[in-house]
Design an enzyme around this catalytic site. Structure first.
Site, short mmCIF file in Angstrom:
data_model
loop_
_atom_site.label_atom_id
_atom_site.label_comp_id
_atom_site.label_asym_id
_atom_site.label_seq_id
_atom_site.Cartn_x
_atom_site.Cartn_y
_atom_site.Cartn_z
N VAL A 256 -0.05 -12.67 -1.92
CA VAL A 256 0.58 -13.19 -3.14
C VAL A 256 1.11 -11.95 -3.85
CG1 VAL A 256 0.30 -14.45 -5.28
CG2 VAL A 256 -0.99 -15.13 -3.26
N ASN A 453 9.87 3.92 14.38
CA ASN A 453 10.35 4.01 15.77
C ASN A 453 11.64 4.81 15.86
OD1 ASN A 453 8.14 2.46 16.54
ND2 ASN A 453 9.25 0.55 16.26
N GLY A 504 -0.22 -3.03 -2.18
CA GLY A 504 -1.00 -3.14 -3.40
C GLY A 504 -1.14 -1.83 -4.14
#
Length: 544
Positions: A256, A453, A504
């Protein structure tokens, strides 16, 4: 450009030991519960880059493409460690043995030329790998006929038995099979060397020119014309996680995500999300109300009282145990109301559905909650109902697997005017998107792009140009196995993407990037070159 750092007197062994010590001190100081071995296995460190004569200019850490699996079985975790080590060792070998020679004497300012050398080198490696596998297959096939010729052909299958009404009933209940997952795009071991060297060249050019990396990237984006203003991408901050691999019945919401209003600075937006996060923790740590007597092992209620696991996800946000889709949203909504933060004005939400993790192929349905399954068509109704109940949701990331193209069309038609439909894992790799020149499959409002990559800086410029020309939205995202290198903030600002997704507000590898974002924002304010973010970004428009 070499691993030994252009003739350092201490030697590579001593440099490596010093690097390990610095890494351990950094993670200890930032209270990051992550082993040094995991860091070294999940990232590729390019030591001081010898990009201009023998002048040591910069260093780069680039993340590998490997996903982080919560609670993975030991055998899978061990296999991934071996594969990561092989990828890192191959990348180091490429840099030391070939790339250094091919780029010897190249000017860091010639980014396009350097990236073309890297592309050619990588294409040759891909061809070598292809020829090697074909040779191995031919050798293997040459031994098969002698064995298979001794085996009798399998007997034909018995005819289907007809049992009247019972057979007809079975046919009636048979659902249309879901499309199997597309083959995973192959990633050549060592490919991260290409992205790392390309970024090292860009950083070296910026440092030699005595300017920040984001200005160097912006000059490449705008073809050497310095832009008058730059904007800070809107933040996508992961707040809580309650996905498939975590405790609790709810599978649908891997993340969320909070999106602070564009009228706030990045620092103000993060401070607001921090306040919400603190109140979530405080709310969940409150003692549970008295419960009626129940049988041992049962909590006697519909909702689990202990909802925060106390564990911080690798995404840098709290993991929460919930049983329904509405619960985490109601929690956030209630806390924001108590704090005087109006949802849909001061703060918006995005949901990372991670639908590819939810499909139960034995049933042909998405398991949105433990024991609750939905057909792809039913998922459209679920999302429409969710956004109607919580209009502050302005973005859905990966609401379906990439294979469910019809449902991507359906949800775009149903929600595209009021909610961004974003393809993350459901999108193809940047190299594949550029090869095809098509970003419209699956149908979406925008794409999450990542630097990993074989993606060069020139590739990032090209893909963002393609996204812009198609009136799509670009989200610059961090990889799951993230490193402490904060260069992706400069890349996002210089490329002019609309959103940046850094995870976060916990764990050092995420905090480092947020701090870099604050620094860049302050520099733009002081220089008077900070542009205003368009408020219409929170009002999705048609992308026809």
């Amino acid at each position: 450009m070499g691993e030994e750092g252009g003739g350092c007197s201490s030697g590579p062994t001593r440099d490596l030991q010093k690097l390990k010590q610095q890494a351990m001190e950094y993670y200890r100081e930032n209270d990051v519960p992550r082993r040094l071995e995991e860091l070294l296995n999940s990232t590729f460190y390019l030591q001081p880059a010898d990009v201009y004569g023998h002048l040591n200019v910069c260093s780069v850490v680039i993340s590998t493409h490997f996903e982080v699996h919560e609670n993975a079985p030991p055998e899978i975790a061990e296999a991934e460690v071996v594969e990561r080590l092989d990828a890192v060792n191959t990348a180091v070998q490429w840099v030391n043995e070939t790339i250094t020679k091919e780029l010897q004497g190249a000017a860091p300012s010639s980014q396009a030329e350097v990236d073309q050398v890297l592309r050619t080198f990588f294409e040759n490696k891909v061809q070598e790998d292809k020829e090697k596998k074909e040779l191995e297959k031919s050798v293997e096939d040459s031994t098969v006929p002698t064995l298979s010729s001794l085996m009798p052909p399998p007997p034909p299958p018995p005819p289907a038995k007809k049992k009247g009404l019972k057979q007809g009933r079975k046919d009636t209940l048979t659902e249309k099979p879901v499309r199997p997952p597309e083959p995973v795009e192959p990633v050549l071991s060592g490919s991260m060397a290409i992205g790392a060297v390309s970024l090292a060249v860009a950083k070296a050019s910026a440092m030699l020119g005595n300017k920040p990396l984001y200005l160097r990237i912006a000059s490449l984006k705008h073809q050497q014309e310095p832009p008058a203003t730059l904007t800070i991408p809107l933040l996508m901050v992961s707040l809580v996680s309650c996905g498939k691999s975590l405790p609790g019945k709810l599978n649908l919401m891997k993340e969320v995500i909070c999106i602070p209003h564009p009228g706030l600075t990045a620092k103000q937006g993060v401070a607001m999300v921090q306040q919400i996060q603190k109140h979530i923790t405080k709310t969940m740590e409150m003692p549970s109300p008295p419960k009626a007597e129940t049988k041992k092992g049962h909590n006697g209620g519909k909702i689990s009282q202990q909802q925060v696991t106390g564990k911080m996800s690798h995404l840098g946000c709290l993991t929460i145990n919930y049983d329904t889709i509405e619960q985490p949203l109601l929690l956030i909504q209630g806390i924001c109301a108590n704090l005087g933060l109006e949802m849909g004005t001061k703060l918006h939400l995005a949901i990372n559905c991670a639908a590819h993790e939810l499909m139960d192929y034995s049933k042909g349905k998405y398991e949105v909650m433990t024991g609750t399954y939905k057909h792809a068509a039913e998922m459209v109704d679920l999302y429409v109902d969710l956004v109607s109940k919580f209009p502050s949701i302005i973005a859905l990331i990966d609401p379906f697997r990439k294979e469910d193209s019809e449902q991507w069309d359906s949800i775009y038609n149903a929600l595209g005017s009021r909610c961004y439909i974003i393809a993350g894992t459901a999108s193809r790799s940047i190299s594949k998107l550029l090869e095809d020149g098509n970003i419209s499959t699956p149908r979406s409002s925008g794409l999450i792009i990542k630097h990993t990559n074989q993606t060069t800086i020139s590739d990032l410029v090209e893909i963002t140009d393609l996204i812009d020309s198609n009136k799509h939205m670009a989200v610059f995202g961090s990889t799951e196995g993230e490193s402490s290198d904060d260069s992706l903030v400069d890349l996002a600002v210089g490329l002019g993407v609309q959103f940046i997704k850094l995870g976060g507000l916990s764990r050092g590898e995420h905090v480092t990037k947020y701090n870099r974002l604050f620094t860049v924002e302050e520099e733009l304010i002081q220089s008077g070159t900070l542009g205003t973010c368009c408020l219409l970004l929170l009002l999705p428009l048609s992308h026809e």
